[in-house]
Design a protein around this motif. Structure first.
Motif, PDB file in Angstrom:
ATOM      1  N   THR A 145       1.030  -1.084  -0.344  1.00  0.00           N
ATOM      2  CA  THR A 145       0.201   0.267  -0.047  1.00  0.00           C
ATOM      3  C   THR A 145       1.064   1.965  -0.185  1.00  0.00           C
ATOM      4  O   THR A 145       2.085   0.985   0.132  1.00  0.00           O
ATOM      5  CB  THR A 145      -0.960   0.139   1.095  1.00  0.00           C
ATOM      6  OG1 THR A 145      -0.082   0.141   2.529  1.00  0.00           O
ATOM      7  CG2 THR A 145      -1.936  -0.910   1.538  1.00  0.00           C
ATOM      8  N   SER A 146       0.309   2.323  -0.621  1.00  0.00           N
ATOM      9  CA  SER A 146       1.047   3.478  -0.192  1.00  0.00           C
ATOM     10  C   SER A 146       1.590   3.458   0.746  1.00  0.00           C
ATOM     11  O   SER A 146       2.500   4.428   1.443  1.00  0.00           O
ATOM     12  CB  SER A 146       0.265   4.741  -1.057  1.00  0.00           C
ATOM     13  OG  SER A 146       0.405   4.141  -2.518  1.00  0.00           O
ATOM     14  N   TYR A 147       0.198   3.987   2.062  1.00  0.00           N
ATOM     15  CA  TYR A 147       0.435   3.731   3.239  1.00  0.00           C
ATOM     16  C   TYR A 147       1.402   3.174   4.312  1.00  0.00           C
ATOM     17  O   TYR A 147       2.244   3.654   4.826  1.00  0.00           O
ATOM     18  CB  TYR A 147      -0.560   3.567   3.920  1.00  0.00           C
ATOM     19  CG  TYR A 147      -1.014   3.906   5.512  1.00  0.00           C
ATOM     20  CD1 TYR A 147      -1.025   4.840   5.887  1.00  0.00           C
ATOM     21  CD2 TYR A 147      -0.584   2.660   6.493  1.00  0.00           C
ATOM     22  CE1 TYR A 147      -0.545   5.116   7.787  1.00  0.00           C
ATOM     23  CE2 TYR A 147      -0.173   2.540   7.763  1.00  0.00           C
ATOM     24  CZ  TYR A 147      -0.974   3.902   8.432  1.00  0.00           C
ATOM     25  OH  TYR A 147      -0.303   4.123   9.932  1.00  0.00           O
ATOM     26  N   GLY A 148       1.726   2.008   4.067  1.00  0.00           N
ATOM     27  CA  GLY A 148       2.855   1.138   3.854  1.00  0.00           C
ATOM     28  C   GLY A 148       4.121   1.014   3.960  1.00  0.00           C
ATOM     29  O   GLY A 148       5.340   2.032   4.306  1.00  0.00           O
ATOM     30  N   THR A 149       4.178   1.969   2.626  1.00  0.00           N
ATOM     31  CA  THR A 149       5.750   2.543   1.351  1.00  0.00           C
ATOM     32  C   THR A 149       5.968   3.591   3.059  1.00  0.00           C
ATOM     33  O   THR A 149       7.067   3.689   2.424  1.00  0.00           O
ATOM     34  CB  THR A 149       4.862   3.335   0.408  1.00  0.00           C
ATOM     35  OG1 THR A 149       4.635   1.769  -0.507  1.00  0.00           O
ATOM     36  CG2 THR A 149       6.438   3.423  -0.540  1.00  0.00           C
ATOM     37  N   GLN A 150       4.978   4.956   2.417  1.00  0.00           N
ATOM     38  CA  GLN A 150       5.260   6.160   3.358  1.00  0.00           C
ATOM     39  C   GLN A 150       5.698   5.555   4.989  1.00  0.00           C
ATOM     40  O   GLN A 150       6.710   6.730   5.204  1.00  0.00           O
ATOM     41  CB  GLN A 150       3.791   7.411   3.094  1.00  0.00           C
ATOM     42  CG  GLN A 150       3.788   7.444   2.348  1.00  0.00           C
ATOM     43  CD  GLN A 150       2.315   7.922   1.329  1.00  0.00           C
ATOM     44  OE1 GLN A 150       1.568   6.985   2.582  1.00  0.00           O
ATOM     45  NE2 GLN A 150       1.609   7.854   0.714  1.00  0.00           N
ATOM     46  N   LYS A 151       6.211   4.557   5.228  1.00  0.00           N
ATOM     47  CA  LYS A 151       5.692   4.392   7.179  1.00  0.00           C
ATOM     48  C   LYS A 151       6.844   3.932   6.792  1.00  0.00           C
ATOM     49  O   LYS A 151       8.169   4.509   7.449  1.00  0.00           O
ATOM     50  CB  LYS A 151       4.830   3.242   7.671  1.00  0.00           C
ATOM     51  CG  LYS A 151       3.349   4.097   7.681  1.00  0.00           C
ATOM     52  CD  LYS A 151       3.066   5.166   9.230  1.00  0.00           C
ATOM     53  CE  LYS A 151       2.229   5.552   9.790  1.00  0.00           C
ATOM     54  NZ  LYS A 151       3.228   6.742  11.005  1.00  0.00           N
ATOM     55  N   ALA A 152       7.391   2.773   5.666  1.00  0.00           N
ATOM     56  CA  ALA A 152       9.003   2.297   5.502  1.00  0.00           C
ATOM     57  C   ALA A 152       9.891   3.589   5.111  1.00  0.00           C
ATOM     58  O   ALA A 152      11.407   3.437   5.737  1.00  0.00           O
ATOM     59  CB  ALA A 152       7.847   1.375   4.793  1.00  0.00           C
ATOM     60  N   ILE A 153       9.777   4.501   3.589  1.00  0.00           N
ATOM     61  CA  ILE A 153      10.199   5.275   4.095  1.00  0.00           C
ATOM     62  C   ILE A 153      10.551   6.242   5.303  1.00  0.00           C
ATOM     63  O   ILE A 153      11.622   6.614   5.393  1.00  0.00           O
ATOM     64  CB  ILE A 153       9.633   6.338   2.881  1.00  0.00           C
ATOM     65  CG1 ILE A 153       9.664   5.919   1.471  1.00  0.00           C
ATOM     66  CG2 ILE A 153      10.514   7.129   3.000  1.00  0.00           C
ATOM     67  CD1 ILE A 153       9.097   5.957   0.540  1.00  0.00           C
ATOM     68  N   CYS A 154      10.291   6.632   6.752  1.00  0.00           N
ATOM     69  CA  CYS A 154      10.007   7.012   7.365  1.00  0.00           C
ATOM     70  C   CYS A 154      10.484   6.135   7.969  1.00  0.00           C
ATOM     71  O   CYS A 154      11.757   7.228   9.040  1.00  0.00           O
ATOM     72  CB  CYS A 154       8.927   7.695   8.139  1.00  0.00           C
ATOM     73  SG  CYS A 154       7.497   8.921   7.074  1.00  0.00           S
ATOM     74  N   GLU A 155      10.448   5.405   8.193  1.00  0.00           N
ATOM     75  CA  GLU A 155      11.064   4.278   9.084  1.00  0.00           C
ATOM     76  C   GLU A 155      12.574   4.710   8.769  1.00  0.00           C
ATOM     77  O   GLU A 155      13.682   4.741   9.736  1.00  0.00           O
ATOM     78  CB  GLU A 155      10.808   2.649   9.079  1.00  0.00           C
ATOM     79  CG  GLU A 155       9.734   2.483   9.740  1.00  0.00           C
ATOM     80  CD  GLU A 155       9.428   0.839   9.818  1.00  0.00           C
ATOM     81  OE1 GLU A 155      10.902   0.795   8.728  1.00  0.00           O
ATOM     82  OE2 GLU A 155       9.393   0.573  10.648  1.00  0.00           O
ATOM     83  N   LEU A 156      13.206   4.525   7.495  1.00  0.00           N
ATOM     84  CA  LEU A 156      14.909   4.843   7.362  1.00  0.00           C
ATOM     85  C   LEU A 156      14.940   5.795   7.342  1.00  0.00           C
ATOM     86  O   LEU A 156      16.352   6.447   7.813  1.00  0.00           O
ATOM     87  CB  LEU A 156      14.874   4.552   5.448  1.00  0.00           C
ATOM     88  CG  LEU A 156      14.506   2.988   4.832  1.00  0.00           C
ATOM     89  CD1 LEU A 156      13.774   2.748   3.845  1.00  0.00           C
ATOM     90  CD2 LEU A 156      15.776   2.222   5.313  1.00  0.00           C
ATOM     91  N   LEU A 157      14.061   7.150   7.598  1.00  0.00           N
ATOM     92  CA  LEU A 157      14.910   8.430   7.097  1.00  0.00           C
ATOM     93  C   LEU A 157      14.742   8.439   8.949  1.00  0.00           C
ATOM     94  O   LEU A 157      16.505   9.076   9.019  1.00  0.00           O
ATOM     95  CB  LEU A 157      14.079   9.599   6.411  1.00  0.00           C
ATOM     96  CG  LEU A 157      13.272   9.837   5.670  1.00  0.00           C
ATOM     97  CD1 LEU A 157      12.423  10.317   5.333  1.00  0.00           C
ATOM     98  CD2 LEU A 157      14.642   9.877   4.975  1.00  0.00           C
ATOM     99  N   LEU A 158      14.330   8.070   9.495  1.00  0.00           N
ATOM    100  CA  LEU A 158      14.014   8.297  11.122  1.00  0.00           C
ATOM    101  C   LEU A 158      15.584   7.305  11.488  1.00  0.00           C
ATOM    102  O   LEU A 158      16.753   8.450  12.495  1.00  0.00           O
ATOM    103  CB  LEU A 158      13.007   7.084  11.995  1.00  0.00           C
ATOM    104  CG  LEU A 158      13.008   7.274  13.333  1.00  0.00           C
ATOM    105  CD1 LEU A 158      12.198   7.267  14.175  1.00  0.00           C
ATOM    106  CD2 LEU A 158      13.787   6.390  13.723  1.00  0.00           C
TER     107      LEU A 158
END
Lengths: 327, 327
Positions: free
Chosen positions: B149-162
């Motif tokens: 999902t795009s939601y899951g993608t966005q959360k996974a990207i924020c995890e990497l940034l974090l």
């Protein structure tokens, strides 16, 4: 067919343009036009029979991506990035070029898709830097991406975006996690990984090379020829077979530095090996300890991606492609 | 100590503010001030002894994040996001709120760090949506993030940034992958996952509930009280122990719908169970098939994160926290 190569002035980009010039065909279609783009002026390949357009631009500048997409290229190879060391030193530049630049490209394609149904094949070069220590050996395809550099983080983010844009149908993307490219042609450079190539390339032409790590350091390699082969195969295969997990760890050769040296001995003899000077470097040894020792690459192999099976072969590829076949 | 909660009007955000009001202490320090922020006006918690500031703003608007960081909060809980269904329907809004909003926040903190060394604790709510089918059961901590999902993608990207911003020392971040929160208080809503809560919450107060899937559907749950507990523990623990892999799959309870119903029978009797009306829904069944059945959560458990051990317990927590202890 129209092909766009972004990052065409880099080593892999140049070799890719040369390969397309020789093949003249990609995925069963004639390559009529190539657009070569980079932040520094790319060179036109020798004797390409179709139309070549050379462009110097920065993908991270607003509007750049739209310019590139205006002609609706059928296949896009996106290789442009600043390298690991620079992305680590300049946090803002790394995110601007490696993340925002890619996102601008993806967005330009999405808007073109919404406008007229445009849906190109997009081949993106990712990196084994998307994983980070501690790492198992071999690293399975399902291993999580926990990069320990900003470069690896940027590549991992672009992989996620590529999957999502592909899933939504905006383009048909594939992410190619390149092994370390070895033997890298050219002069020794200051990249921490440079010695993997230096200790083979230099002795092959009678020059000394410095080895800063111990012989038991294990790493993951593929030749420049294989790297280009991965990109061509990525532009060609049926992505239905790949499914939603669009980012693939490429096959490669897992070898220790000692195994590299033994291969050099077999191919070029003891006198070549004697040109390797051991000069341990604590910093490089520490950096190396975090690098990937090797991947299973089960999915990529099953999908027909191939690499070298021995370092002898990697050295022979270098002799054929860079030294005119002569040692 | 100053605490900032972004996304304070949501269910978990409200419960977090209530918990901090009761505890008055976080990580051994008195909470003197809370700033509660959301795109809709957040409510002040009852009887907080310190200073409360309520703000209505959109993190994705330029400058918003800088406003929030100006007072240099010691602990930041970043819970703000649009939900999965909305992010899937509105691609641009999903990326704007869930990715760009988060990046604005991270950048504002980085610039403050560069200006004066500011380095807050940042607790980010991620989601089990970062993984995508096909999934093993249980899902190991090292499993890759291949969201569907795009939601899951966005959360996974924020995890990497974090992880990257934390590695660089700009803030001290931790990503909390929340299980599905069950029993969600309030009215039945149209979220595809709503039935997990509906089939317990409604019968507990004598109301009928619809079950759209079969009894063997297995999913991953934790109570709202546990979800808040994860965030508090994330704000408290020594992140040196967590190391560079800052995003943790939280513990939870893996249970089938059938096991949920058996727990309801034990706690509230056969008459409650009889209020569940089976109305199979092909679409919801298809969506469910891609959801996480459960995680090992080995690292998070070892770090002291805890959740319920049975659905009886989850139901009792709901009775205590939402029904005043009375059935």
């Amino acid at each position: 067919m129209q092909v766009l190569i972004i990052g065409a002035a880099g080593m892999v980009g140049r070799k890719l343009a040369e390969r397309l010039t020789r093949d003249r065909v990609l995925a069963g279609q004639t390559v009529d036009a190539m657009t070569l783009v980079d932040v520094v002026a790319p060179e036109a390949p020798n004797a390409f029979a179709g139309k070549v357009s050379l462009q110097t631009l920065d993908l991270s500048e607003p509007g750049s991506a739209d310019t590139l997409i205006a002609s609706r290229p059928d296949v896009i190879f996106h290789l442009a990035a600043i390298v690991s060391g620079e992305a680590e030193l300049d946090f803002e530049k790394g995110y601007r070029i490696n993340l925002d630049g890619t996102r601008h490209l993806f967005e330009a394609i999405r808007l073109a898709h919404l406008a007229d149904g445009y849906r190109p094949r997009l081949v993106f070069t990712s990196s084994i830097a998307v994983v980070g220590a501690p790492l198992p050996y071999p690293i399975p395809d399902e291993f999580h991406t926990t990069p320990l550099t900003s470069y690896g983080t940027q590549k991992a983010i672009c992989e996620l975006l590529l999957s999502d844009y592909s899933r939504k149908g905006y383009f048909d993307g594939i992410g190619i996690r390149l092994p370390t490219v070895c033997i890298r042609p050219g002069k020794p450079n200051k990249a921490a990984s440079g010695f993997f190539s230096n200790i083979l390339r230099e002795p092959l032409v009678g020059q000394e090379a410095v080895l800063p790590v111990s012989d038991d350091v294990r790493h993951w390699h593929a030749s420049p020829r294989s790297a280009v082969g991965f990109l061509i195969h990525g532009a060609t295969i049926d992505l239905e077979k790949v499914g939603p997990r669009r980012n693939l760890s490429m096959p490669g050769l897992s070898a220790t530095v000692g195994e590299q040296i033994e291969a050099l001995r077999r191919v070029a003899g003891e006198k070549a090996v004697k040109l390797i000077r051991r000069e341990p470097d604590e910093m490089i040894m520490r950096i190396c300890a975090g690098w990937a020792p090797g991947f299973e690459a089960t999915r990529a192999r099953a999908l027909g991606f191939t690499a070298e099976n021995s370092f002898d072969e990697i050295i022979r590829v270098h002799i054929e492609d860079e030294l005119g076949g002569n040692l």
